[in-house]
Design a protein around this motif. Structure first.
Motif, PDB file in Angstrom:
ATOM      1  N   MET A 183      51.306  56.350  45.736  1.00  0.00           N
ATOM      2  CA  MET A 183      50.099  55.623  46.133  1.00  0.00           C
ATOM      3  C   MET A 183      48.859  56.218  45.488  1.00  0.00           C
ATOM      4  N   ARG A 184      48.730  57.543  45.549  1.00  0.00           N
ATOM      5  CA  ARG A 184      47.529  58.199  45.051  1.00  0.00           C
ATOM      6  C   ARG A 184      47.444  58.192  43.525  1.00  0.00           C
ATOM      7  N   GLU A 185      48.584  58.387  42.879  1.00  0.00           N
ATOM      8  CA  GLU A 185      48.570  58.559  41.423  1.00  0.00           C
ATOM      9  C   GLU A 185      48.799  57.271  40.650  1.00  0.00           C
ATOM     10  N   ILE A 186      49.456  56.290  41.259  1.00  0.00           N
ATOM     11  CA  ILE A 186      49.812  55.077  40.522  1.00  0.00           C
ATOM     12  C   ILE A 186      49.225  53.820  41.163  1.00  0.00           C
ATOM     13  N   VAL A 187      49.584  53.552  42.407  1.00  0.00           N
ATOM     14  CA  VAL A 187      49.276  52.246  42.998  1.00  0.00           C
ATOM     15  C   VAL A 187      47.778  52.028  43.195  1.00  0.00           C
ATOM     16  N   ILE A 188      47.109  52.942  43.874  1.00  0.00           N
ATOM     17  CA  ILE A 188      45.683  52.737  44.129  1.00  0.00           C
ATOM     18  C   ILE A 188      44.879  52.662  42.831  1.00  0.00           C
ATOM     19  N   PRO A 189      45.084  53.570  41.860  1.00  0.00           N
ATOM     20  CA  PRO A 189      44.362  53.417  40.591  1.00  0.00           C
ATOM     21  C   PRO A 189      44.675  52.104  39.872  1.00  0.00           C
ATOM     22  N   THR A 190      45.932  51.672  39.919  1.00  0.00           N
ATOM     23  CA  THR A 190      46.307  50.416  39.263  1.00  0.00           C
ATOM     24  C   THR A 190      45.601  49.233  39.911  1.00  0.00           C
ATOM     25  N   VAL A 191      45.636  49.170  41.235  1.00  0.00           N
ATOM     26  CA  VAL A 191      44.993  48.060  41.934  1.00  0.00           C
ATOM     27  C   VAL A 191      43.488  48.096  41.725  1.00  0.00           C
ATOM     28  N   GLN A 192      42.916  49.264  41.790  1.00  0.00           N
ATOM     29  CA  GLN A 192      41.476  49.406  41.567  1.00  0.00           C
ATOM     30  C   GLN A 192      41.085  48.896  40.181  1.00  0.00           C
ATOM     31  N   ASP A 212      47.582  45.011  52.515  1.00  0.00           N
ATOM     32  CA  ASP A 212      47.825  46.104  53.481  1.00  0.00           C
ATOM     33  C   ASP A 212      47.633  47.527  52.969  1.00  0.00           C
ATOM     34  N   ILE A 213      46.834  47.751  51.954  1.00  0.00           N
ATOM     35  CA  ILE A 213      46.590  49.139  51.547  1.00  0.00           C
ATOM     36  C   ILE A 213      45.491  49.681  52.452  1.00  0.00           C
ATOM     37  N   GLN A 214      45.917  50.133  53.624  1.00  0.00           N
ATOM     38  CA  GLN A 214      45.026  50.516  54.708  1.00  0.00           C
ATOM     39  C   GLN A 214      45.137  52.007  55.023  1.00  0.00           C
ATOM     40  N   ASN A 215      44.125  52.510  55.703  1.00  0.00           N
ATOM     41  CA  ASN A 215      44.059  53.945  55.994  1.00  0.00           C
ATOM     42  C   ASN A 215      45.293  54.468  56.713  1.00  0.00           C
ATOM     43  N   ILE A 216      45.856  53.672  57.619  1.00  0.00           N
ATOM     44  CA  ILE A 216      46.989  54.122  58.422  1.00  0.00           C
ATOM     45  C   ILE A 216      48.146  54.616  57.551  1.00  0.00           C
ATOM     46  N   TYR A 217      48.334  53.974  56.406  1.00  0.00           N
ATOM     47  CA  TYR A 217      49.490  54.287  55.580  1.00  0.00           C
ATOM     48  C   TYR A 217      49.260  55.470  54.645  1.00  0.00           C
ATOM     49  N   LEU A 218      48.025  55.909  54.522  1.00  0.00           N
ATOM     50  CA  LEU A 218      47.729  57.072  53.675  1.00  0.00           C
ATOM     51  C   LEU A 218      47.494  58.330  54.506  1.00  0.00           C
ATOM     52  N   GLN A 219      47.630  58.217  55.813  1.00  0.00           N
ATOM     53  CA  GLN A 219      47.512  59.385  56.680  1.00  0.00           C
ATOM     54  C   GLN A 219      48.786  60.222  56.588  1.00  0.00           C
ATOM     55  N   GLN A 236      41.363  49.808  58.587  1.00  0.00           N
ATOM     56  CA  GLN A 236      40.511  49.425  57.456  1.00  0.00           C
ATOM     57  C   GLN A 236      41.205  49.710  56.122  1.00  0.00           C
ATOM     58  N   PHE A 237      40.753  49.025  55.084  1.00  0.00           N
ATOM     59  CA  PHE A 237      41.257  49.286  53.734  1.00  0.00           C
ATOM     60  C   PHE A 237      40.866  50.699  53.303  1.00  0.00           C
ATOM     61  N   VAL A 238      41.678  51.300  52.446  1.00  0.00           N
ATOM     62  CA  VAL A 238      41.336  52.627  51.944  1.00  0.00           C
ATOM     63  C   VAL A 238      40.007  52.545  51.196  1.00  0.00           C
ATOM     64  N   PRO A 239      39.217  53.614  51.195  1.00  0.00           N
ATOM     65  CA  PRO A 239      37.874  53.550  50.600  1.00  0.00           C
ATOM     66  C   PRO A 239      37.844  53.051  49.166  1.00  0.00           C
ATOM     67  N   GLU A 240      38.846  53.438  48.369  1.00  0.00           N
ATOM     68  CA  GLU A 240      38.850  53.029  46.956  1.00  0.00           C
ATOM     69  C   GLU A 240      38.982  51.519  46.778  1.00  0.00           C
ATOM     70  N   LEU A 241      39.507  50.839  47.804  1.00  0.00           N
ATOM     71  CA  LEU A 241      39.785  49.407  47.686  1.00  0.00           C
ATOM     72  C   LEU A 241      39.045  48.588  48.739  1.00  0.00           C
ATOM     73  N   THR A 242      37.978  49.125  49.285  1.00  0.00           N
ATOM     74  CA  THR A 242      37.192  48.382  50.272  1.00  0.00           C
ATOM     75  C   THR A 242      36.588  47.147  49.625  1.00  0.00           C
ATOM     76  N   PRO A 243      36.822  45.964  50.177  1.00  0.00           N
ATOM     77  CA  PRO A 243      36.298  44.736  49.566  1.00  0.00           C
ATOM     78  C   PRO A 243      34.772  44.715  49.592  1.00  0.00           C
ATOM     79  N   PRO A 244      34.150  44.331  48.503  1.00  0.00           N
ATOM     80  CA  PRO A 244      32.702  44.157  48.506  1.00  0.00           C
ATOM     81  C   PRO A 244      32.327  42.874  49.243  1.00  0.00           C
TER      82      PRO A 244
END
Length: 223
Positions: A59-68, A34-41, A118-126
């Motif tokens: 989310m911006r400084e820890i979670v998204i970089p960690t998951v990425q 669920d790391i989706q655009n709605i939650y980062l707005q 949709q998923f946030v751009p940094e974590l969009t599934p290939p």
């Protein structure tokens, strides 16, 4: 201090330390929830924006970089990376579970083709990775994810995503009930507040999962 002693709940204060983890690459997958655009707005209301500022920062400084970073490491090893998101199949949301129809913050009307879903751009599934769309909090309850994991030979699921005390926790419990071994990456998850995040990790740790930092996971798996 480390994962074997951290995040102990009342029930597990005196429990023995768990055994070392064995996470064979062919039996271990990474699942992001669920790391989706709605939650980062950002909220329009200044009070709400301020109230959610710590979450947005985490989310911006820890979670998204960690998951990425974890996704990249898993892919580099040829390991499976899976994704789950909340979205309704019908425009009016009639297909949603009751928990997503109740008034309040958790009221979610997210048609699956909307940008907010949709998923946030940094974590969009290939292309080529498993993506499930759920109309429930648990990624297992309303999808074929359990069967997919079983068919892929996965026994260990490494969990990241949001929210720790809601959809992550629900999915962890469902996976545990289906006898999967679950690892929750502490710095790959977030709740509305740090207190909610930590308390939920204490509740689910040791009985439904093991809570590790991303650094501990990388060391254990040699990623």
């Amino acid at each position: 201090m480390g994962w074997k002693t951290d995040y102990r709940s009342f029930y597990y204060q005196g429990a023995p330390e768990p055994e070392d983890l064995l996470l064979p690459p062919g039996e271990t997958a990474l699942l992001t929830i669920d790391i989706q655009n709605i939650y980062l707005q950002l909220a329009d209301d200044p009070t709400e924006r301020a109230r959610w500022a710590p979450f947005q920062q985490r989310m911006r400084e820890i979670v998204i970089p960690t998951v990425q970073g974890l996704q990249a490491r898993f892919r580099a090893r040829g390991m499976d990376v899976l994704h789950a998101r909340i979205a309704c199949l019908l425009e009016d949301g009639r297909d949603r579970s009751l928990s997503q129809k109740k008034p309040g913050w958790n009221y979610l009307l997210l048609p699956r083709d909307e940008p907010s879903s949709q998923f946030v751009p940094e974590l969009t599934p290939p292309p080529g990775e498993v993506v499930v769309t759920k109309t429930t909090d648990s990624a297992l309850t309303g999808t074929n994810l359990r069967l997919v994991l079983h068919n892929m030979g996965i026994r260990n699921v490494v969990m990241t995503g949001i929210f720790t005390d809601q959809c992550v926790s629900s999915t962890v419990r469902s996976l545990a009930d289906e006898s999967f071994n679950v690892i929750v990456v502490e710095d790959g998850c977030a709740a509305g507040t740090e207190e909610l995040h930590r308390r939920e990790l204490e509740i689910i740790n040791m009985i439904y999962c093991h809570v590790l930092s991303s650094a501990e996971l990388v060391e254990i798996m040699g990623l």
